[in-house]
Design an enzyme around this catalytic site. Structure first.
Site, PDB file in Angstrom:
ATOM      1  N   CYS A 225       0.833  -1.315   0.031  1.00 42.61           N
ATOM      2  CA  CYS A 225       0.243  -0.009   0.103  1.00 42.61           C
ATOM      3  C   CYS A 225       0.869   1.292  -0.141  1.00 42.61           C
ATOM      4  O   CYS A 225       0.384   2.233  -0.262  1.00 42.61           O
ATOM      5  CB  CYS A 225      -0.819  -0.141   1.270  1.00 42.61           C
ATOM      6  SG  CYS A 225      -1.956  -1.279   1.208  1.00 42.61           S
ATOM      7  N   HIS A 304      12.722   1.333   4.920  1.00 42.75           N
ATOM      8  CA  HIS A 304      12.213  -0.218   4.597  1.00 42.75           C
ATOM      9  C   HIS A 304      12.936  -0.879   5.760  1.00 42.75           C
ATOM     10  O   HIS A 304      14.189  -0.987   6.090  1.00 42.75           O
ATOM     11  CB  HIS A 304      13.118  -0.580   3.310  1.00 42.75           C
ATOM     12  CG  HIS A 304      12.566  -2.014   2.558  1.00 42.75           C
ATOM     13  ND1 HIS A 304      12.145  -3.150   3.211  1.00 42.75           N
ATOM     14  CD2 HIS A 304      11.947  -2.179   1.374  1.00 42.75           C
ATOM     15  CE1 HIS A 304      11.792  -4.144   2.603  1.00 42.75           C
ATOM     16  NE2 HIS A 304      11.646  -3.377   1.293  1.00 42.75           N
ATOM     17  N   HIS A 388      -1.808  19.723   6.928  1.00 46.95           N
ATOM     18  CA  HIS A 388      -2.466  18.584   6.388  1.00 46.95           C
ATOM     19  C   HIS A 388      -1.711  17.390   6.702  1.00 46.95           C
ATOM     20  O   HIS A 388      -0.546  17.369   6.174  1.00 46.95           O
ATOM     21  CB  HIS A 388      -3.095  18.876   5.237  1.00 46.95           C
ATOM     22  CG  HIS A 388      -3.824  20.227   5.038  1.00 46.95           C
ATOM     23  ND1 HIS A 388      -5.114  20.576   5.513  1.00 46.95           N
ATOM     24  CD2 HIS A 388      -3.238  21.371   4.501  1.00 46.95           C
ATOM     25  CE1 HIS A 388      -5.388  21.954   5.227  1.00 46.95           C
ATOM     26  NE2 HIS A 388      -4.089  22.448   4.611  1.00 46.95           N
ATOM     27  N   HIS A 392      -2.548   6.875   5.219  1.00 43.74           N
ATOM     28  CA  HIS A 392      -2.926   5.792   4.560  1.00 43.74           C
ATOM     29  C   HIS A 392      -4.165   5.056   5.062  1.00 43.74           C
ATOM     30  O   HIS A 392      -4.147   4.958   6.338  1.00 43.74           O
ATOM     31  CB  HIS A 392      -1.867   4.851   4.325  1.00 43.74           C
ATOM     32  CG  HIS A 392      -2.417   3.391   3.941  1.00 43.74           C
ATOM     33  ND1 HIS A 392      -3.373   3.220   2.578  1.00 43.74           N
ATOM     34  CD2 HIS A 392      -2.295   2.206   4.318  1.00 43.74           C
ATOM     35  CE1 HIS A 392      -3.544   2.057   2.471  1.00 43.74           C
ATOM     36  NE2 HIS A 392      -3.066   1.235   3.480  1.00 43.74           N
ATOM     37  N   HIS A 421     -14.334   5.423   5.292  1.00 41.39           N
ATOM     38  CA  HIS A 421     -15.708   5.291   5.186  1.00 41.39           C
ATOM     39  C   HIS A 421     -16.422   5.214   4.021  1.00 41.39           C
ATOM     40  O   HIS A 421     -17.153   4.585   3.738  1.00 41.39           O
ATOM     41  CB  HIS A 421     -16.336   6.489   6.213  1.00 41.39           C
ATOM     42  CG  HIS A 421     -17.902   6.349   6.304  1.00 41.39           C
ATOM     43  ND1 HIS A 421     -18.683   6.921   5.310  1.00 41.39           N
ATOM     44  CD2 HIS A 421     -18.548   5.753   7.157  1.00 41.39           C
ATOM     45  CE1 HIS A 421     -19.836   6.781   5.849  1.00 41.39           C
ATOM     46  NE2 HIS A 421     -19.774   6.105   6.897  1.00 41.39           N
ATOM     47  N   ASN A 425     -10.509   0.686   2.081  1.00 40.96           N
ATOM     48  CA  ASN A 425      -8.979   0.830   1.603  1.00 40.96           C
ATOM     49  C   ASN A 425      -8.862   0.415   0.347  1.00 40.96           C
ATOM     50  O   ASN A 425      -8.935  -0.592  -0.192  1.00 40.96           O
ATOM     51  CB  ASN A 425      -8.357  -0.296   2.595  1.00 40.96           C
ATOM     52  CG  ASN A 425      -6.902  -0.218   2.566  1.00 40.96           C
ATOM     53  OD1 ASN A 425      -6.425   0.207   1.502  1.00 40.96           O
ATOM     54  ND2 ASN A 425      -6.293  -1.016   3.440  1.00 40.96           N
TER      55      ASN A 425
END
Length: 493
Positions: A225, A304, A388, A392, A421, A425
């Site tokens: 993702c 990573h 802001h 994710h 909502h 995802n």
């Protein structure tokens, strides 16, 4: 009791203003020190007579060689600087795919469908219902057409159709909004973790839009993702090499061939969370595009944690005991994500935090390490660095954890919660739906800084920092068009 409460509130308020005063003083310390220096220079310059100025000019005429050498040095240095400096990367515009309403999956319909499939036992159905109720997903998230069939048809052809529908839908909107022709694009980066057919997804786009033959195309697979930020980073690096160019980043995920039809709980979670979605982003290194662009890319920081076995195995595509394929999520996922975030902000912090926050963090670190003082580790206030936050929308727990760890306010995670909502995802594209939410709400002002944070398998935590170049308005065919007035909605606990 009221007197004690008011006294406590007054102390908190005073501490708040003390911290704001400290932050302002440290941030503007150099400017405050320069004021008296400039005053001294101005006073001294005002005392110079015409004769003093004439003598200075004569001195320069007698040292013409030095003046020429110095001028040549400045000229060469300027040329070298402008030739080797990093090129600015601008985000001209982006588009998010809006699925048709016929693909919506209401909770009751989802559970009824799962029962009729006949592949889930009673324990799994109860688990799915429980997770879905707590997931934070609303009644308007969408699943691909193949998953609406009974029985589902997770074929290669159906998977291709889903991917084409998402990618081409986002790209059609992007090209229409920017008036950029597909043949003008010199760099193409596509990321999709779990669906990587031959020909590649990037080739499908090139074929569809008849892009030029010398286009630099890349197809990123299996990167989870957080791959959307990785794709932006790759496009940025390519734009440093290739002048006067456009780059397109397409981020998506395929649901059709990655639905799990077994009964292992760790592999059932993605069925409840992942939904159809994708985004296309147009980047440019052309200086003429600065005026029409929405944002400028400031930083990309990638972390990573794959060297750690627990981190490497916490999100893994595998087969269960009966050979059913799915994605397994470890119980240690949130702990590993927290550690990855700490590593990421350790690198990002010095790049974005005001010096006042860095000094506080440094002194608490030194006090704990050198003099063994039992001081609680100082958590930098990232609200001083960003206006802001695009966290994710991996799930309710992910958003809750970051809101807690970064000491954010509800308004800072509103875009993430509402995206989860409304769309679920959507994997690597979720951060773009969140950015679109902020624009649709009219909150993005010139000079605002945006932090996009994404997590992915491997395990990775990646950050992208953007600067708003103007008061950003939502583009045509925004995914929130027609429904933004209903948000934010009240979420059940």
């Amino acid at each position: 009791m009221n007197g004690e409460k008011n006294s406590s509130n007054n102390r908190v308020l005073k501490l708040k203003y003390v911290k704001l005063g400290y932050h302002y003083l440290i941030t503007h310390l150099l400017k405050l020190c320069l004021v008296p220096l400039m005053a001294v220079i101005i006073v001294q310059a005002s005392r110079l007579s015409l004769n003093d100025i004439h003598q200075t000019w004569l001195h320069l005429e007698h040292n013409l060689v030095y003046v020429v050498v110095l001028s040549a040095f400045v000229l060469v240095g300027s040329i070298v600087y402008f030739m080797t400096r990093k090129r600015s990367v601008y985000l001209v515009d982006y588009a998010c795919y809006l699925p048709p309403s016929k693909l919506k999956v209401e909770h009751d319909r989802f559970m009824k469908h799962c029962k009729l499939m006949g592949c889930f036992d009673e324990t799994s159905l109860v688990f799915l219902d429980k997770i879905l109720g707590r997931s934070g997903l609303g009644e308007e998230t969408c699943a691909p057409e193949a998953m609406h069939c009974l029985p589902p048809k997770p074929s290669m052809e159906a998977a291709r159709q889903e991917t084409e529908q998402v990618m081409f839908g986002a790209l059609d909107t992007l090209f229409a909004n920017t008036n950029v022709k597909p043949k003008d694009v010199g760099i193409l980066v596509v990321n999709c973790s779990l669906f990587n057919p031959t020909p590649s997804l990037s080739s499908m786009i090139i074929n569809k839009y008849k892009m030029r033959g010398n286009i630099k195309s890349f197809n990123l697979g299996g990167m989870g993702c957080s791959a959307g930020v990785i794709a932006v980073d790759l496009a940025k690096d390519m734009l440093q090499v290739h002048r006067n160019n456009y780059a397109i980043v397409v981020s998506t995920e395929n649901i059709t061939q990655n639905w799990y039809f077994g009964n292992k709980k760790a592999m059932l979670l993605p069925n409840c969370l992942f939904r159809i979605g994708g985004a296309a982003v147009l980047l440019s290194n052309k200086s003429v595009d600065q005026l029409r662009s929405k944002y400028k890319l400031i930083h990309v920081v990638r972390t990573h944690c794959g060297a750690n076995n627990k981190a490497f195995n916490c999100v893994q595509q595998e087969q269960d005991d009966v050979g059913k394929t799915g994605v397994s999520l470890s119980k240690d996922l949130m702990t590993i994500a927290g550690n990855a975030l700490k590593s990421n902000i350790t690198t990002l912090g010095p790049l974005v935090l005001p010096i006042s926050e860095q000094i506080l963090f440094f002194f608490t670190l030194v006090a704990n390490k050198l003099i063994n003082a039992k001081i609680k580790p100082y958590i930098p206030d990232f609200k001083l660095a960003f206006e802001h936050f695009c966290i994710h929308a991996g799930g309710r727990a992910v958003i809750d954890e970051l809101e807690k760890n970064l000491h954010l306010l509800p308004v800072h995670v509103e875009a993430s919660r509402m995206t989860l909502h409304r769309f679920g995802n959507t994997s690597s594209s979720s951060i773009w739906y969140e950015l679109a939410y902020m624009e649709a709400k009219g909150r993005m002002r010139k000079g605002d800084r945006v932090w996009q944070i994404a997590f992915g398998s491997g395990f990775k935590c990646n950050s992208a920092v953007w600067l708003a170049l103007k008061n950003v308005k939502p583009s045509c065919n925004s995914p929130w068009e027609g429904c933004i007035h209903r948000y934010p909605v009240q979420l059940s606990l």
